[in-house]
Design a protein around this motif. Structure first.
Motif, short mmCIF file in Angstrom:
data_model
loop_
_atom_site.label_atom_id
_atom_site.label_comp_id
_atom_site.label_asym_id
_atom_site.label_seq_id
_atom_site.Cartn_x
_atom_site.Cartn_y
_atom_site.Cartn_z
N UNK A 53 1.47 9.36 -5.80
CA UNK A 53 1.96 10.70 -5.48
C UNK A 53 2.92 11.18 -6.57
N UNK A 54 3.78 10.31 -7.02
CA UNK A 54 4.70 10.68 -8.09
C UNK A 54 3.95 11.00 -9.38
N UNK A 55 2.88 10.27 -9.66
CA UNK A 55 2.08 10.54 -10.86
C UNK A 55 1.42 11.90 -10.80
N UNK A 56 1.02 12.30 -9.61
CA UNK A 56 0.32 13.60 -9.49
C UNK A 56 1.30 14.74 -9.25
N UNK A 57 2.62 14.46 -9.29
CA UNK A 57 3.68 15.46 -9.11
C UNK A 57 3.59 16.19 -7.79
N UNK A 58 3.15 15.50 -6.77
CA UNK A 58 3.09 16.06 -5.43
C UNK A 58 4.23 15.48 -4.60
N UNK A 102 0.83 -1.21 0.00
CA UNK A 102 0.00 0.00 0.00
C UNK A 102 0.87 1.26 0.00
N UNK A 103 1.95 1.27 0.79
CA UNK A 103 2.86 2.42 0.81
C UNK A 103 3.51 2.63 -0.56
N UNK A 104 3.91 1.54 -1.23
CA UNK A 104 4.49 1.66 -2.56
C UNK A 104 3.46 2.21 -3.53
N UNK A 105 2.25 1.72 -3.48
CA UNK A 105 1.19 2.20 -4.36
C UNK A 105 0.90 3.68 -4.11
N UNK A 106 0.82 4.10 -2.85
CA UNK A 106 0.58 5.51 -2.53
C UNK A 106 1.73 6.38 -3.03
#
Length: 172
Positions: free
Chosen positions: A160-165, A152-156
């Motif tokens: 986050x990287x996809x949304x550039x946050x 779950x942490x890896x997925x989150x």
């Protein structure tokens, strides 16, 4: 099978000759067979180094292979030339040729009959296509796939990287 990836420069001939000596020792080939393999290797690598004009090519690559088959060793040289070789070396097996298996690829080969150092010894040539060896013993299951919190942490983090946050630290 033994293989070298080389830059097509004159020192490639020496490297191919060294590989021939090593393979001949490992396969227990007679000196006469090793000498003939070396001569064939010299001729084929020389063909790959020289362009149609006779000038050395700059930063071309070649693949040099020695393949042990029943009663012969096949010497192969792969390069990027698109013209037929000037000549192929004669060998004891009288089997050789060239082909263009793909665009911008040429393969030249020549088979040399094997002669053993000792009459009673036998070559260990592969009978067919080599296969991967099966793993011995039990195979361990992946521990990471059993840890749902880690996944779950890896997925989150990926989301986050996809949304550039900036990733938020949760629970640490």
């Amino acid at each position: 099978m033994y293989e070298l990836e080389l830059v097509a420069v004159p020192s490639a001939i020496t490297c191919a000759r060294l590989l021939v000596g090593y393979a001949a020792h490992k396969w227990q080939l007679a000196r006469s067979c090793e000498k003939e393999l070396g001569d064939v290797a010299d001729a084929l690598v020389q063909q790959a180094i020289l362009a149609e004009s006779g000038e050395p090519e700059v930063l071309n690559y070649l693949a040099f292979r020695l393949r042990l088959v029943p009663r012969a060793v096949v010497v192969e040289v792969w390069d990027s030339h698109t013209e037929a070789p000037r000549s192929l070396p004669a060998s004891t097996a009288d089997d050789g040729g060239y082909d263009f298996p793909g665009r911008g690829r040429r393969v030249m080969w020549c088979a040399v009959r094997t002669t053993l150092m000792q009459e009673g010894s036998a070559l260990n040539a592969p009978a067919g296509i080599p296969r991967r060896e099966r793993l011995q013993g039990p195979v361990c299951a992946s521990v990471a796939l059993q840890d749902q919190q880690l996944l779950q942490r890896v997925l989150n983090g990926l989301r986050t990287l996809d949304s550039n946050e900036e990733p938020s630290s949760s629970g640490s």
